[in-house]
Enzyme design. Sequence first.
Site: not given
Length: 262
Positions: A140, A153
Amino acid sequence: MPPLTGRVILVTGAARGQGEQEARLFVAEGARVVLTDVLDERGKAVAEELGADSALYVHLDVGEEGDWAAAVAAAKERFGKLDGLVNNAGILRLNELAGTPREEFLDVVRVNQLGTFLGMREAAPELAAAGGGTIVNTASYVALAGMAGLTAYAATKGAVVAMTRVAALELAGRGIRVNAMCPGAIDTPMSNPALLDPAADPVRVAEGMAGFYRKLVPMGRAGRPEEVARLALFLTADDSSYVTGQQFVVDGGWLAGAPMPA
């Protein structure tokens, strides 16, 4: 000849979003695809649409070792081998650092980090047996730049980038290339949970997301799942035959810096 002709690729989280678009594109480019997810009804529907000659759906909870073994075995039973893996499955939880419960943090680790590790570990021997292959891990933007509210995350996606580098070093001699994608804001249900709310006004949801990212992203919009899928295709096909151990940002210029204010 399509670039993935004859290849067998397993894609996790393939029932919707980026994984679905990767599976669809890979089939269109000649591959046979094993779609996996925990959303069985939706995953089966996508596989059926793609056709039994090209696609197989298998239930896979990426945090379960037994599920991984069964999925890889199913791929070999149906298509005879495994040439590639796309570790796409992931979850996102929004919470500030001080307010994140231990259980929530570990839930994110289990899917995003442990799931990627188990997938690479299970697939590597089969890829080597097939004469080499590819692994594409989904990291990400937040693995490379901070974002408030995403401690769990970001931690797991940073781990994905680190594991990608180590795996690339260890597996290069076995003919296996390993790379990571780092998407920014992509218009999927995971990044915009309001899309899953049956009571939500889809037009208002879309307009709100568009306005938010218009201010943050130099290209003025969120990405589309198919744009990430095309990067996954490049990293899986022979066009990237001399590329391994790398992270590829697909974020509309977000990481480069803030755009000029309007």
